[in-house]
Design an enzyme around this catalytic site. Structure first.
Site, mmCIF file in Angstrom:
data_model
loop_
_atom_site.group_PDB
_atom_site.id
_atom_site.type_symbol
_atom_site.label_atom_id
_atom_site.label_comp_id
_atom_site.label_asym_id
_atom_site.label_seq_id
_atom_site.Cartn_x
_atom_site.Cartn_y
_atom_site.Cartn_z
ATOM 1 N N SER A 1 0.850 -1.193 0.000
ATOM 2 C CA SER A 1 0.000 0.000 0.000
ATOM 3 C C SER A 1 0.881 1.237 0.000
ATOM 4 O O SER A 1 2.005 1.225 0.537
ATOM 5 C CB SER A 1 -0.908 0.026 1.230
ATOM 6 O OG SER A 1 -1.545 1.278 1.372
ATOM 7 N N TYR B 1 -1.398 -1.031 10.135
ATOM 8 C CA TYR B 1 -1.565 -1.235 8.691
ATOM 9 C C TYR B 1 -0.338 -0.726 7.938
ATOM 10 O O TYR B 1 0.237 -1.433 7.112
ATOM 11 C CB TYR B 1 -2.826 -0.513 8.219
ATOM 12 C CG TYR B 1 -3.151 -0.726 6.755
ATOM 13 C CD1 TYR B 1 -3.805 -1.886 6.341
ATOM 14 C CD2 TYR B 1 -2.808 0.211 5.790
ATOM 15 C CE1 TYR B 1 -4.104 -2.099 4.998
ATOM 16 C CE2 TYR B 1 -3.107 0.010 4.452
ATOM 17 C CZ TYR B 1 -3.751 -1.143 4.061
ATOM 18 O OH TYR B 1 -4.051 -1.348 2.728
#
Length: 218
Positions: free
Chosen positions: A137, A149
């Protein structure tokens, strides 16, 4: 009589919805038999794409990953492609983040990626060919409110680079794709819950729009 060749097999973890589903559909269009390895059947339950099968899998269970990958090869043929897509998020500031929230994201986004990469990679190495794509990401550069994350997605890039360096000369290519914000159900849920601001996010994107899941699949 000529026996038709079986289509090559691709596994997409977290492949029952969102980006994973779009990736699976693209792989079907490219001639693959796709297995969506996911905790729930999601869109596969509706029979939305006959080339996508579902196998129940919790990627945090290392033994289950090995077992399910073995069953897939036994039933369908060699795993030619793995897309490590399964992932979760927890939105909370670092000072308020519980250990269980941190550990849950690490278990799925990093340990799960490692387990699937290792299970598929071992099989590919015995044949001297295979392709693995890990979904990272743009948040790997850091993202306020999403410490676990961002951290796991950065770690996935390190794991990808290392696996690529170790396996490239042995016929197994390992790469990563690092999307920005993608218009998925999870994203829309974050906007509705107030953990994401669509206006703020769009203001930082040069194209002034979210990505579509089919773009990531391509």
């Amino acid at each position: 009589m000529t026996i038709p060749a079986r289509p090559p097999v691709a596994i997409v973890t977290g492949g029952s919805a969102g980006i994973g589903w779009a990736i699976g559909r693209r792989l079907v269009d490219d001639g693959y038999l796709v297995v969506a390895a996911d905790r729930v059947p999601g869109l596969t339950a509706a029979g939305g794409n006959p080339g996508i099968l579902w196998r129940e899998l919790d990627v945090t269970d290392h033994g289950a990953v090995e077992r399910v990958f073995g069953e897939i090869e036994s039933d369908l043929g060699p795993i030619e492609v793995l897309v490590n897509n399964a992932g979760i998020q927890r939105h909370r500031g670092i000072e308020d983040l519980s250990w269980d929230e941190w550990a849950a994201v690490v278990d799925v986004n990093l340990h799960g990626v490692f387990s699937a990469l290792q299970a598929a990679g071992r099989r590919m190495l015995t044949r001297g060919e295979g392709r693995i794509v890990n979904i990272s990401s743009i948040s790997s550069r850091g993202s306020a409110g999403r410490a676990p994350y961002a951290t796991t997605k950065a770690a996935v890039i390190g794991l990808t680079s290392t696996a690529g360096a170790e396996w490239a000369s042995r016929g197994v290519r390992v790469n990563a794709v690092a999307p920005g914000y993608v218009d998925t159900g999870v994203f829309r849920q974050g906007v509705e819950q107030g953990t994401l601001s669509l206006e703020t996010i769009l203001s930082r994107i040069p194209a002034q729009r979210l990505a579509d899941a089919t773009e990531i699949a391509a």
